[in-house]
Scaffold this motif. Structure first.
Motif, PDB file in Angstrom:
ATOM      1  N   ASN A  72      -1.689   8.305 -11.130  1.00  0.00           N
ATOM      2  CA  ASN A  72      -0.387   8.945 -11.266  1.00  0.00           C
ATOM      3  C   ASN A  72       0.699   7.860 -11.286  1.00  0.00           C
ATOM      4  OD1 ASN A  72       2.054  10.152 -10.765  1.00  0.00           O
ATOM      5  ND2 ASN A  72       1.230  11.662  -9.346  1.00  0.00           N
ATOM      6  N   LEU A  73       1.241   7.618 -12.478  1.00  0.00           N
ATOM      7  CA  LEU A  73       2.181   6.492 -12.624  1.00  0.00           C
ATOM      8  C   LEU A  73       3.472   6.686 -11.838  1.00  0.00           C
ATOM      9  CD1 LEU A  73       2.415   5.098 -16.249  1.00  0.00           C
ATOM     10  CD2 LEU A  73       1.444   4.080 -14.220  1.00  0.00           C
ATOM     11  N   VAL A  74       3.913   7.949 -11.742  1.00  0.00           N
ATOM     12  CA  VAL A  74       5.194   8.212 -11.082  1.00  0.00           C
ATOM     13  C   VAL A  74       5.152   7.740  -9.627  1.00  0.00           C
ATOM     14  CG1 VAL A  74       6.837  10.006 -10.443  1.00  0.00           C
ATOM     15  CG2 VAL A  74       5.638  10.136 -12.608  1.00  0.00           C
ATOM     16  N   THR A  75       4.059   8.086  -8.939  1.00  0.00           N
ATOM     17  CA  THR A  75       3.987   7.658  -7.529  1.00  0.00           C
ATOM     18  C   THR A  75       3.700   6.167  -7.432  1.00  0.00           C
ATOM     19  OG1 THR A  75       1.862   8.777  -7.613  1.00  0.00           O
ATOM     20  CG2 THR A  75       3.420   9.604  -6.025  1.00  0.00           C
ATOM     21  N   LEU A  76       2.844   5.651  -8.314  1.00  0.00           N
ATOM     22  CA  LEU A  76       2.552   4.214  -8.238  1.00  0.00           C
ATOM     23  C   LEU A  76       3.838   3.398  -8.404  1.00  0.00           C
ATOM     24  CD1 LEU A  76      -0.730   3.499 -10.242  1.00  0.00           C
ATOM     25  CD2 LEU A  76      -0.350   3.452  -7.798  1.00  0.00           C
TER      26      LEU A  76
END
Ligand code: PFF
Length: 451
Positions: A246-250
């Protein structure tokens, strides 16, 4: 394709690598310095707001471009281009980022070399070779060239090993070391006389300065430099992230680590300056501002360390190792940008490409060293004050105006099924389309003193 071009093996591997790129001399030297000269906590507050509201969205744009394209910056941007004009534009933006990363490395390597030479000095004193100790901290062409070469060698050594065995492995080793060293040093400095005055200066905001244009410009520049934006680096790191993540959280986690370490560095450097003052070291310049820049790291802090007696040698060693480690995890990302470009676009073997590009960048560093006083500032200004904001802005333009909105969403949904219904998706697209380019543009034009 991804197997042959490398991929981070785990989430933590990416977080360490991207945080390693983000956390560097900019955090431990630049941020406290800027804070000291821009009204203490007022700067910290503005920095936090800008880092999350402007730098984080731009950072997400670059990560997404890379993960979608699964390739170096130019190829990734070209994959989302539909017309010949877009493709040319993609080339200019991607290649501009690659050049920018190379230029930053050419001067960053010189600064990192100084950090390493100052780490060798206390060891030389402990061992009793005083002449070596004196030489490594005296300004000379040979000293600068030698330590820049050693630093570049380490950078090349790591990058030629590739993504998992090089970048990821070393970031996972060096980042914890950096955090431990930082915490030990803070713990020690805060016990010394004068530290509480420093804490006061750091944590008490002078609110009247919050809307000063210069403060805003410095804070935004610092946030962009710190997240390594506009350099192709986060595009290429994004391309090595698995589609399952999940790019948003990373991205948010990396931003959080970056600002937290900058904040911690402030807890070390600013109290240390006031401790130095309590020991009789001058920490204010003639105009009443706190000493910053090279004077802070290579004069004020060393005077503090030497006033501590024998233990000061160990503190100095730990401090300059901290600086060198921070610089190394950033420099590898700067080299990866150009190397991945040459490997993927020109089919050159990674080891060969790394050596050739590393050597070319080292030659630019030699040019800088031959006239440090003028060249260092010049190259730094071109790359960080012009190159980075312009390219970061153009990346936002690419995502906001050229990439199909539906394709952006599909990419976001990889590893994040609910992306469509998230707050992020409600805000970020128009933010990247309008707010980021406009804000970066305004701040950039203002920094040119055109109005
Ligand atoms: N983010 C690094 C720092 O704060 O020192 C500097 C940096 C790394 C700038 C990588 C640009 C880059 F591509």
């Amino acid at each position: 394709m991804s197997a042959s071009r490398g991929e981070f093996s785990s989430r933590i591997g990416f977080i360490m690598a991207a945080a390693g790129s983000a956390v560097g001399l900019g955090n431990i030297w630049g941020f406290p310095t800027q804070t000291a000269s821009n009204g203490g906590a007022a700067f910290v507050l503005v920095y936090l707001v800008l880092a999350f509201c402007l730098a984080y969205p731009a950072f997400m744009a670059e990560l997404l471009i890379g993960r979608y394209g699964q390739a170096n910056a130019v190829t990734s941007l070209q994959k989302m281009s539909r017309t010949l004009f877009h493709k040319r534009f993609a080339f200019v933006v991607g290649f501009g980022g690659v050049v920018c990363a190379a230029l930053i490395l050419s001067f960053y390597g010189v600064l990192a070399g100084w950090m390493m030479s100052y780490a060798v000095e206390p060891i030389a004193r402990i061992v009793g070779v005083t002449n070596v100790a004196d030489w490594v901290i005296s300004q000379s062409f040979i000293r600068n060239a030698l330590f820049t070469a050693i630093f570049m060698f380490l950078t090349i050594f790591i990058i030629q090993k590739g993504v998992e065995d090089g970048i990821e492995k070393w970031s996972k080793r060096l980042m914890p070391l950096l955090i431990v060293l930082l915490i030990i040093l803070i713990g020690y400095v805060l016990t010394l006389d004068g530290a509480s005055e420093g804490l006061n200066a750091y944590l008490n905001p002078d609110f009247s300065r919050i809307f000063e244009p210069d403060l805003l410009i410095s804070a935004l520049g610092q946030a962009f430099f710190s997240l390594s934006l506009g350099t192709s680096v986060m595009i290429i790191y994004g391309s090595y992230i698995s589609k399952k993540e999940n790019l948003v959280t990373l991205g948010a986690q990396v931003t959080l680590i970056d600002v937290s370490i900058a904040f911690l560095a402030g807890l070390l450097i600013i109290p240390a300056m006031y401790v130095a003052q309590a020991q009789g070291v001058t920490i204010f310049a003639d105009d009443g501002s706190l000493v910053s820049g090279p004077g802070l790291v290579f004069a004020v802090l060393p005077s503090l360390f030497s006033s501590m007696g024998y233990i000061g040698l160990f503190v100095a060693f730990a401090f300059f190792v901290l600086m060198s480690v921070a610089a190394l995890t950033s420099s590898i990302s700067m080299l990866e940008g150009p190397v991945s470009y040459v490997v993927e676009r020109h089919g050159m073997a990674r080891k060969k490409a790394t050596k050739i590009i590393g050597s070319i960048i080292f030659l630019i560093s030699i040019g800088i060293i031959s006239n440090v006083d003028v060249m260092l500032g010049l190259v730094a200004t071109i790359a960080t004050e012009y190159g980075q904001p312009i390219i970061a802005m153009l990346c936002c333009v690419f995502v906001g105006w050229i990439w199909y909105r539906n394709d952006v969403l599909m990419e976001l949904k990889e590893g994040n099924d609910n992306a469509e219904h998230s707050v992020f998706w409600k805000i970020w697209p128009w933010y990247t389309k309008f707010v980021c380019p406009t804000a970066i543009g305004i701040v950039f034009i203002h920094s040119l003193n055109l109005f």
